[in-house]
Design an enzyme around this catalytic site. Structure first.
Site, PDB file in Angstrom:
ATOM      1  NE  ARG A 169      45.327  13.944  77.581  1.00 12.39           N
ATOM      2  CZ  ARG A 169      44.686  14.737  78.451  1.00 12.39           C
ATOM      3  NH1 ARG A 169      45.117  15.958  78.682  1.00 12.39           N
ATOM      4  NH2 ARG A 169      43.617  14.308  79.068  1.00 12.39           N
TER       5      ARG A 169
ATOM      6  CG  HIS B 292      38.747  12.792  77.537  1.00 12.23           C
ATOM      7  ND1 HIS B 292      39.681  11.884  77.988  1.00 12.23           N
ATOM      8  CD2 HIS B 292      38.910  13.900  78.312  1.00 12.23           C
ATOM      9  CE1 HIS B 292      40.369  12.426  78.974  1.00 12.23           C
ATOM     10  NE2 HIS B 292      39.930  13.643  79.199  1.00 12.23           N
TER      11      HIS B 292
ATOM     12  NE  ARG C 157      39.821  11.431  83.993  1.00 13.25           N
ATOM     13  CZ  ARG C 157      40.557  12.212  83.197  1.00 13.25           C
ATOM     14  NH1 ARG C 157      40.543  13.515  83.330  1.00 13.25           N
ATOM     15  NH2 ARG C 157      41.293  11.679  82.220  1.00 13.25           N
TER      16      ARG C 157
ATOM     17  CB  CYS D 111      36.332  17.195  81.521  1.00 18.37           C
ATOM     18  SG  CYS D 111      36.556  18.448  80.258  1.00 18.37           S
TER      19      CYS D 111
ATOM     20  CD  GLN E  66      36.918  14.046  82.365  1.00 17.47           C
ATOM     21  OE1 GLN E  66      38.076  14.405  82.339  1.00 17.47           O
ATOM     22  NE2 GLN E  66      36.163  14.192  83.447  1.00 17.47           N
TER      23      GLN E  66
ATOM     24  CG  ASP F  87      35.645  20.359  77.396  1.00 17.96           C
ATOM     25  OD1 ASP F  87      36.541  20.885  78.087  1.00 17.96           O
ATOM     26  OD2 ASP F  87      35.889  19.577  76.447  1.00 17.96           O
TER      27      ASP F  87
HETATM   28  N1  NVA Z   1      38.053  19.220  75.048  1.00 22.10           N
HETATM   29  C1  NVA Z   1      39.220  19.425  75.875  1.00 22.10           C
HETATM   30  C2  NVA Z   1      39.252  18.443  76.987  1.00 22.10           C
HETATM   31  C3  NVA Z   1      40.420  18.586  77.923  1.00 22.10           C
HETATM   32  C4  NVA Z   1      40.434  17.543  79.006  1.00 22.10           C
HETATM   33  C5  NVA Z   1      40.464  19.324  75.023  1.00 22.10           C
HETATM   34  O1  NVA Z   1      40.519  18.447  74.146  1.00 22.10           O
HETATM   35  O2  NVA Z   1      41.384  20.125  75.206  1.00 22.10           O
HETATM   36  N1   CP Z   2      40.131  16.416  82.138  1.00 19.19           N
HETATM   37  C1   CP Z   2      41.373  16.082  81.762  1.00 19.19           C
HETATM   38  O1   CP Z   2      41.589  15.182  80.961  1.00 19.19           O
HETATM   39  O2   CP Z   2      42.354  16.787  82.383  1.00 19.19           O
HETATM   40  P1   CP Z   2      43.886  16.842  81.980  1.00 19.19           P
HETATM   41  O3   CP Z   2      43.961  17.498  80.620  1.00 19.19           O
HETATM   42  O4   CP Z   2      44.526  17.672  83.048  1.00 19.19           O
HETATM   43  O5   CP Z   2      44.426  15.454  81.935  1.00 19.19           O
END
Ligand code: NVA
Ligand code: CP
Length: 314
Positions: free
Chosen positions: A112, A139, A302, A274, A142, A234
């Protein structure tokens, strides 16, 4: 125990849903549903006995981290949580060296991070499969869990209308790709300046031409929500965009899922997010806690979806 059709998957990266066919995505979802059923029935499925997953995080995570870590353990393997604050990557060791070193010791790598290019570089130099646990661009893990959740709640995916209201970035991009692969009508409503990458929209339209779905981008959240089967949102400011929070609150003020949005969608529409969520920003607390919300099923899935990914590619 769960039936795995590994021939199509073994050794493959999971970086974008665009790299998977509808048939492969369907198999991932079916395996995830089966793993979930076995898990609920207390049936163990140690299909990755003795395997190790390295999990690199340069950003925070609750769901992704726990889903992969618990998931690999339930499959009989072990997960290594590698925060960039602790490993040499965070002190400047190149991603290509990290990839080659980890590949000599582990069976899969999840990352990540911010830059999508970094995920691609990691995969280029890794000899074990790489999973994209979120980049600024995509993502996919997800959205696999989301498609599974839609199938559970609606009994089908093909032909359903999904309206995403909010920022046209990573989650919206993967919804466009994954949704259209599976024959959904995906509509993204985002303000000017925050719309999805045109290249993703082009790919989604190509997918839709093959699957019978559609991909549309609009600035009008009400138009998007018309007759929707699934409403999705989101956060307005993603990880790394904290400094833009105030400007984004203004730009996205009318891009909220609330009781008015529910009135425009189909009466039996489900509401997805999400998570993490900012109540009273992109979604009201009333809708998030309301009977149409499936956000915690989505979060639970998930675990099952990520187990399916690992079981098939590792
Ligand atoms: N769009 C958000 C998703 C988090 C799971 C981010 O990138 O922070
Ligand atoms: N939705 C998601 O990816 O959650 P986290 O950022 O907690 O992993």
């Amino acid at each position: 125990m769960v039936q795995l059709n590994k021939d199509m998957f073994k050794g493959k990266n999971f970086i974008s849903l665009q790299d998977y066919t509808a048939e492969e995505i369907s198999h991932l979802i079916d395996v995830a549903l089966e793993l979930k059923a076995e898990n609920k029935a207390g049936i163990p499925h140690p299909v990755l006995q003795g395997k190790t997953l390295a999990m690199i995080f340069t950003k925070s995570s609750t769901r992704t981290r726990v889903a992969f870590e618990v998931g690999i353990y339930q499959l009989g393997g072990i997960g290594l949580f590698l925060s960039s604050r602790d490993i040499q990557l965070g002190r400047g060791e190149p991603i290509e060296d990290t990839a080659r070193v980890l590949s000599r010791m582990v069976d899969g790598i999840m990352i990540r991070t911010y830059s999508h290019q970094e995920v691609i570089e990691l995969a280029k130099y890794s000899s074990v499969p790489v999973i994209n646990g979120l980049s600024d661009y995509l993502h996919p893990t997800q959205i696999l869990a989301d498609l599974m959740t839609i199938k559970e709640h609606k009994g089908q995916i093909q032909g359903l209308k999904l309206a995403y209201i909010g920022d046209g970035n990573n989650v919206a991009h993967s919804l466009l790709l994954g949704g259209t692969k599976m024959g959904m009508q995906v509509v993204i409503a985002s303000p000017e300046g925050y719309q999805p990458d045109p290249e993703i929209v082009r790919l989604a339209q190509e997918n839709a031409a093959l699957s019978g779905g559609s991909a549309v981008v609009t600035t009008d959240p009400e138009q998007a929500a018309q007759e929707a089967d699934v409403l999705y949102t989101d956060v307005w400011a993603s990880m790394g965009q904290e400094a833009e929070s105030e400007a984004r609150k203004k730009a996205f003020a009318s891009y909220q899922i609330n009781r008015e949005t529910l009135k425009i969608a189909k009466p039996e529409a489900i509401v997805m997010h999400c998570l993490p969520a900012h109540r009273e920003e992109e979604i009201t607390a009333e809708v998030m806690e309301g009977p149409q919300s499936v956000v915690f099923d989505e979060a639970e899935n998930r675990l099952h979806a990520h187990k399916a990914i690992m079981a098939l590619i590792m």
